[in-house]
Every structure is written in C-alpha cells, then in structure tokens.
Design an enzyme around this catalytic site. Structure first.
Site, PDB file in Angstrom:
ATOM      1  CB  SER A 343      -0.795   0.346   0.945  1.00  0.00           C
ATOM      2  OG  SER A 343      -1.118   1.064   1.003  1.00  0.00           O
ATOM      3  CB  THR A 344       3.493   2.505  -1.268  1.00  0.00           C
ATOM      4  OG1 THR A 344       4.146   1.414  -0.848  1.00  0.00           O
ATOM      5  CG2 THR A 344       4.284   3.588  -1.690  1.00  0.00           C
ATOM      6  CB  THR A 345       0.252   6.594  -3.744  1.00  0.00           C
ATOM      7  OG1 THR A 345      -0.035   7.314  -4.354  1.00  0.00           O
ATOM      8  CG2 THR A 345       0.952   7.979  -2.471  1.00  0.00           C
TER       9      THR A 345
END
Length: 525
Positions: A343-345
C-alpha cells in the site's frame, strides 16, 4: 529456464495500453490517482511552486486512494531547487511506539500471506489491528517541506483534500475491487466497515451509463483535515486531534501514545548519491530502498557497457546480476523479507521555474492496519509489519526503532536533463526504478517510451520475473542466463511497480503515469 506459471490464462496477449506523457510550461504533475494529480495542478495554476503542488497532491491522494496512503502513514520527499541544483531529502519515515512490548508478538510458525512472508505472529497482530500501528509522520513531513520550500499558505494546500473527503471520491470498478481484496478485515473493524462498506459489502458503481455515481463521503476525515488546515500540523501531534486519535487507538489495545505523537520530528537529510554514466543520481539515505538501488547500479556500471536504443538480453541479465548481488547484501545486513502487494503511492511535480519534487508515502500494507479511527476518520498504517518478528533478527520488533522501508524515490541530474521518479509496489520498487533510469540514461529513451517499455523484476537474490511482452527471442536468451518467470503487466497484482515520473529536459517539463494503472494520471498546464 523459462517458466510461464505467473501468467493468467484468461488475459489477452494482444492488448496494447498507452498513455501519452503530459507537457506543460507552467508545470506538470504525475500521480497514481487522477483526482490527486488535479489537486496539484490546481495549485500550480494558482501560482504555487512544485512543493506547494506536491503537498496538495499528497493530502488529496490520502483521500482519493486511501488504501494506499494518508495522514495515518509515513514517507519521504526529495526536492530539487532549480536555482542551485541542491537536492534535499525530507524524511518522515516510521518509528515503532516507545511503549511497544516485543513479547506481545509471539511467533507461532508458518509464513504470513502479507508483504514479507514473516513467520506468523499470534492473532496476526503485527499486521492487522491496533498493535501493528507505527508512529505516523506524514503530516509532519509535509509541514516541514512547506516550512522550507512552500510559497502558498498551508491551509490552501490542505483544504482541497478536506473538500474531496466531504464530497466523497467516486467509487468505480477498480475501487470496488481493491476494497474486496481486504473485505474480511474491513468487516471486522467498526471504523473501516462504516466507511468502506455498505451492509457489510463493497459499494459498487451504477450498473448502467447515466446512473448516479457511487461515492464515499468521509465527514470525519474532512473534519480532521480542516483542523490540520486551520490549526496547523501541531494539532495532529499535540492538539485535540491527537487526543481523539489516541483515545480510539488505546481503546483498541494499541501502543501509540500522545508522547509518541508529540515526539515526531521530520528531518531534512542530505541524499545518498552516485555518479552513474553522465548523471548524478540522488536518493534518500539509510533505511529505505535507495541505497540498495545505488549499489546495484554501481555494480552494473562497473561490469557492463550498454548499447543500442533498447536493452538487449545481456543488459537485462546484467541488471539482474547486479540486483541479486545487492539484494543478498540487503537481506543479510538489513533483515528484509519476501514480496506481496503493498500500500504505497508516489507522485512527482515539476514547476515552471524548474523545481522538481518526488514523494512516496505509504500505509505499508493495503489499507495499512485495517483500523480506522471512528472519531477522526483516520486510517492507520501497519508499520510494525516492517520488522521481523523473530527476536534474533537484525530487523527485530522493538520499542522506539526506525523501520526499514522499500520506497525508492530518486532524482537523476544530467546535462540540461533532470528526472524525478518513484513508485509503489513494496520490494518491486527498487528494480523498477533501476529499469526506468537505465532505459533513459543508458539507452536514450524518452520518458514516454521508458514508462511503456517492458521491465524485469528482481525482488530478491533468487527471483527474476520478466514482462511477457518482451520479444520471445530476448526471453529465451535471458532464460539461458537466469531462471525466468513470466508475468503480465496488469493493474492487480502489481508485478512491476506502479511508477510515476517527471522530467525537465532542455527546459521542457514532462510527466508520465503508469500505463496499466487505471487511476494513474499525468497532467500539465
């Protein structure tokens, strides 16, 4: 050996997805969600600089794609000042709470199914729930960037995210799919169930054209963001917002305390650097993916001379060799694990003056700890999952410790050419950034061609995954040197990282977004 088991038998082998780069003399933004990119572009249109736009994009991203990042998370930002060429690292990485008790994480055997394949902990409490939460520092990081480099009022940069939260982001097929992947855990947490689900199930878009858009209004988070906008970042760490957040977490048995929040301090660091060919590459130092990528690129530079306008099998094999060597060192000395979806942006900005910013922020696993504070609307990270639960490990769980992250934003500076890029995808980020830099630096590709060119993934010393879109002859040649697994480049699972980048070359700004990611967008003015 060439193995095909990672390919889906259902998917077309002839699909060709392409996104043009965005160009803009007034500035460009690339982000993993179009709504977040638009928030950044709006700030550039109002005269904000690249850091202003990055802050607005970052806060908006935490609302638009909340399963990836948000104010309950952490990250790192690189800023390149146009006038001096100086690159600064804004480090807002995670640390474990000081009251954490390692004895609360007994290993019961097997391997978990989350990011790192750690031995399973009793009740999975290092991955899901209040005990998995590390100290969030995203708000402090953006506040420090604003203090050092911002030009617009803080409130003007945070309020767009509050407005998005109040209205609610539209849910489409992709958002519904992401919620479905974590459905069981979301159903168990009252805060997550209330926000993300309707009647215990994911919200779906209208079944026909013209149907009303399905939205997820988020009034509690909108209130929290308005407080941060109006009162400043301090309310998140020492004010009424901090007290409300800690009350919710302590009620669920978490370690995070008011003292932990009050002690948060983002830092400005000097980057780690490498002279690679005719470019200077800068990354964040210490406990992230940057130093591992630089080590692999050092090995590649010393051992292989590239040729041609695209990598051949020898180039891919040399990249794989260099990455495997770097991973062997990383895993032995830093204690990381094996990959699964994360879960990364990431987002990147270039402004009219030539300032460049790249920022990666994360909750770690998809939906982080899968705990949403009902009072504040904040979805929390699960940063304790970065630690190895085995007490004897180098990277063992402990109180007040910094985490080892895999994000790898980078800035490469050549003659009248600057590239800022980063990605999402856990351990897959490191090889993807190396692929993209090599495509542009070693083979002279444009940003658009580099973003679309097939990649290889080396996420550890024993793996080499290749994009099935590579020519068959090249794959067979590569398989003669390494054991190769083929994989599709699809939105989910993320086999080759979701990347975003900006480039300023001969005074022209360009932005590129991941072609196969349906929400990713590059915009310019």
């Amino acid at each position: 050996m060439l193995r095909r088991h990672a390919l889906s038998e259902n998917l077309s082998r002839k699909a060709n997805i392409r996104k043009p780069v965005a160009r803009g003399a007034g500035g460009v933004v690339a982000a993993h969600h179009r709504v977040a990119a638009q928030a950044g572009i709006d700030i550039l249109r109002k005269g904000g600089n690249a850091v202003d736009a990055a802050i607005a994009t970052g806060f908006a991203a935490g609302v638009a794609e909340p399963w990836m990042s948000g104010i309950g998370g952490i990250g790192v930002m690189l800023v390149r000042e146009a006038q001096s060429g100086r690159i600064s690292v804004i480090d807002f990485g995670a640390r474990s709470p000081r009251g954490l008790d390692p004895a609360d994480f007994p290993v019961i055997g097997g391997a978990d199914s989350d990011l790192f394949g750690w031995p399973i902990v009793e009740d999975n409490r290092n991955v899901v729930g209040a005990k998995a939460i590390a100290v969030p520092a995203m708000v402090a990081g953006h506040a420090l960037a604003h203090e050092r480099f911002g030009s617009k009022p803080w409130a003007d940069l945070v309020m767009p995210a509050a407005e998005i939260a109040q209205t609610g982001v539209e849910i489409d097929w992709y958002g519904s799919m992401i919620v479905t992947t974590a459905l069981a855990d979301l159903q168990r947490d009252p805060g997550c169930a209330e926000h993300f689900l309707r009647g215990g199930l994911p919200l779906m878009q209208g079944p026909t054209a013209g149907a009303a858009a399905a939205r997820l209004p988020w009034p509690a988070l909108a209130r929290s963001l308005r407080s941060i906008a109006q009162e400043g970042a301090s309310t998140f760490y020492t004010g009424s917002l901090a007290r409300a957040l800690i009350a919710d977490i302590e009620a669920r048995g978490g370690y995070l305390s008011l003292d932990d929040l009050a002690a948060v301090k983002a830092q400005v660091r000097e980057p780690a650097t490498l002279r690679y060919r005719d470019y200077d590459i800068a990354v964040a130092p210490e406990l992230n993916g940057g130093p591992t990528m630089l080590e692999a690129m050092t090995t590649l530079q010393e051992g292989h001379a590239p040729s041609g306008d695209a990598p051949d099998a020898a180039m891919y094999a040399a990249m794989a060799d260099a990455l495997k060597q770097a991973w062997t060192r990383r895993l032995a000395e830093m204690g990381d694990g094996t990959p699964h979806p994360s879960s990364t942006t990431n987002f990147a900005v270039a402004d009219a003056q030539g300032n460049l910013v790249v920022c990666t922020q994360t909750l770690l696993s998809l939906f982080g700890a899968r705990l949403l504070s009902p009072e504040t609307g904040i979805l929390m990270n699960n940063g304790i999952n970065w630690f190895d639960p085995r007490p004897e490990a180098v990277n063992a769980i402990g109180p007040g410790k910094r985490v080892l992250a895999n994000y790898c934003p980078a800035i490469a500076t050549g003659a009248d050419d600057v590239i800022a890029l980063g990605g999402a995808g856990g351990r897959k980020i490191i090889p993807a950034m190396m692929n993209l830099l090599c495509f542009m630096i070693d083979h002279g590709m444009s940003l658009e061609d580099a973003m679309h060119h097939p990649r290889i993934d080396v996420s550890g010393p024993d793996t080499l995954v290749a994009d099935a879109a590579l020519p068959q002859a090249l794959l067979e040649d590569l398989a003669a040197r390494h054991e190769v697994t083929l994989a599709d480049r699809v939105p989910y699972p993320i086999n080759f990282t979701t990347a975003s980048a900006v480039r300023r070359r001969v005074g022209v700004n360009e932005a590129g977004a991941e072609p196969v990611q349906p929400t990713a967008e590059a915009l310019g003015i």
